[in-house]
Design a protein around this motif. Structure first.
Motif, PDB file in Angstrom:
ATOM      1  N   GLU A 102       0.801  -1.220   0.000  1.00  0.00           N
ATOM      2  CA  GLU A 102       0.000   0.000   0.000  1.00  0.00           C
ATOM      3  C   GLU A 102       0.838   1.276   0.000  1.00  0.00           C
TER       4      GLU A 102
ATOM      5  N   PHE B 256      -8.441   3.612  -4.542  1.00  0.00           N
ATOM      6  CA  PHE B 256      -7.468   3.226  -3.515  1.00  0.00           C
ATOM      7  C   PHE B 256      -8.171   2.994  -2.179  1.00  0.00           C
TER       8      PHE B 256
ATOM      9  N   VAL C  92      -8.206  -0.519  -0.035  1.00  0.00           N
ATOM     10  CA  VAL C  92      -7.797  -0.601   1.373  1.00  0.00           C
ATOM     11  C   VAL C  92      -8.911  -1.206   2.213  1.00  0.00           C
TER      12      VAL C  92
ATOM     13  N   GLN D 272      -6.032  -1.382   9.053  1.00  0.00           N
ATOM     14  CA  GLN D 272      -6.440  -1.114   7.672  1.00  0.00           C
ATOM     15  C   GLN D 272      -7.686  -0.233   7.643  1.00  0.00           C
TER      16      GLN D 272
END
Length: 148
Positions: free
Chosen positions: A7, A53, A57, A76
């Motif tokens: 990430e 994104f 996630v 997360q």
């Protein structure tokens, strides 16, 4: 830990590409088309990139939580909340850039807003029926020389 390793470079790549895109837009002083007048259209690219994104996630967070890793899933989710806040911020900024506040209909003079006056309202310097100027435009208790 592997999710963070993936990430972080992805976030840096997105930040770099969107930053370069914004920089190129700020240095481009040309109009999109010769007949174009008004604000530029809304740029959806940063909103969609950050939204994608954010979705990635949150999917990884869901996978961590379902696989029995609550600490990693919670982390997360925090990262997803931060990226979601950034997505909303970018979307709001782009919307405000594409939809600026309307200009006033008439020019302002000496800090006085240009609102049309009520035809029945007395002028601002009216001394009233007693011939005395009120200090704040209030009732007779506030008027100079009102006898109180």
């Amino acid at each position: 830990m592997l999710a963070l390793i993936v990430e972080i470079p992805a976030a840096l790549l997105i930040a770099l590409s969107l930053g370069m895109r914004g920089w190129a837009r700020s240095t481009n002083h040309e109009v999109e088309s010769p007949g174009h007048v008004g604000p530029p259209p809304m740029d959806w690219v940063p909103v969609l990139w950050l939204g994608g994104f954010t979705l990635a996630v949150l999917v990884v967070a869901g996978l961590f939580l379902r696989s029995g890793h609550p600490f990693a899933g919670s982390f997360q989710l925090l990262v997803g909340a931060a990226v979601l806040a950034a997505t909303i911020g970018v979307g709001t900024t782009e919307y405000e850039r594409a939809h600026p506040a309307p200009l006033p209909q008439c020019p302002t003079q000496a800090g006085v807003p240009c609102t049309p006056q009520d035809p029945g309202a007395p002028p601002a310097n009216d001394r009233g029926p007693t011939g005395h100027q009120c200090r704040s435009g209030g009732d007779s208790d506030e008027c100079a020389d009102s006898g109180r």
